[in-house]
Enzyme design. Structure first.
Site, PDB file in Angstrom:
ATOM      1  CD  GLU A 127      20.400  19.437  33.177  1.00 44.52           C
ATOM      2  OE1 GLU A 127      21.594  19.157  32.986  1.00 44.52           O
ATOM      3  OE2 GLU A 127      19.464  18.643  32.968  1.00 44.52           O
ATOM      4  CD  GLU A 147      18.308  16.685  37.582  1.00 45.07           C
ATOM      5  OE1 GLU A 147      18.032  17.284  36.535  1.00 45.07           O
ATOM      6  OE2 GLU A 147      18.627  17.291  38.640  1.00 45.07           O
TER       7      GLU A 147
END
Length: 288
Positions: A127, A147
């Site tokens: 990210e 995730e």
């Protein structure tokens, strides 16, 4: 020219390797440079400081050692933190509003950010790379948003950024499977600007970009980055351009000394000697 006094930190290493360049090294190699809440908030505060410090024109982020850039959020610490928060009937504390590492969801960041990836860059690490302006990576580096494998989701800006960077089906495959992908694959998607050999110095490769950037007018560079971000975030190209050129930042650029310096240097065929940009004074009177 004296260097600015750097913030005090516990989980990071900070230095000024070149004039106007801040190098942030995540210093948790035993944890694959994953960020616990303390490190996450330190990153936020350091980037806040760099954004406001006129002598800093460019930021490089890397990880200590050769195993990882950042392996995401420290899930062990995060699990205990979440349990403590539930016990106190409270939430939050893990991530600042600027997102993971102080950059993944930062709104209208001014200073160019270069990620020097030297190994695993997973979850929040990816990210952070998605929010960077330039990414350099060694061949062995691995990226991924895994995730979903841990019952989580990439909620720090990564989903919105990756689906705007890649075709929908490619982005969907990466985030729904959670699989890792290497630096060459990331390069093929345009998520990495340069792949270097494993024995090359990734920070030096990032510094090559930083040196080129800091030869330019900092006013023009920061305003250009703002224009890119507004075009990315707004639904209308023409409205984004108008908002950009009507901004406080554009006014400072037009009235700034660096515009005169650049034009004079071009006219006289000399090398421009740019100076620190003037501070941005927002309409409510606070300095950026």
């Amino acid at each position: 020219m004296s260097s600015p006094q750097l913030p005090k930190v516990n989980t990071l290493l900070l230095s000024i390797p070149e004039p106007h360049v801040l190098l942030i090294t995540i210093n948790r190699p035993k944890n694959f440079n994953s960020l616990n809440p303390e490190a996450n908030w330190e990153m936020h505060r350091v980037v806040d400081w760099a954004e406001a410090e006129d002598s800093i024109w460019c930021i490089i982020i890397t990880g200590q050692g050769d195993k990882a850039y950042c392996a995401g959020f420290d899930l062990v610490t995060g699990h205990h933190q979440r349990a403590e928060n539930k016990a106190k009937n409270s939430v939050g504390g893990e991530s600042p509003s600027s997102g993971f590492g102080g950059i993944s969801n930062r709104n209208q960041a001014r200073k160019p950010v270069i990620s020097a990836v030297n190994g695993y860059s997973l979850g929040g690490g990816t990210e952070m790379c998605l929010a960077s302006d330039i990414v350099v990576a060694t061949q062995r580096s691995k990226f991924g948003l895994p995730e979903v494998k841990q019952g989580l989701t990439a909620a720090s800006g990564g989903l919105a950024r990756i689906v705007r960077s890649l075709p929908y089906q490619v982005a969907a495959e990466l985030v729904l499977t959670g699989r890792f992908f290497d630096a060459q694959e990331a390069y093929s998607y345009g998520l990495v600007n340069k792949v270097i050999p494993n024995d090359a110095n990734v920070v030096e490769a990032a510094l090559e970009y930083a040196r080129t950037i800091t030869k330019n007018s900092p006013d023009a560079v920061m305003l250009t980055k703002q224009g890119l971000l507004l075009a990315l975030e707004r639904d209308s190209v023409t409205k984004a351009t108008k908002e950009w050129l009507d901004s406080d930042e554009a006014t400072v650029w037009r009235n700034g000394e660096n515009l005169t310096i650049g034009l004079r240097a071009f006219a006289t065929k000399q090398k421009p000697q740019y100076q620190n940009p003037a501070p941005i004074i927002k309409k409510h009177g606070s300095k950026l």
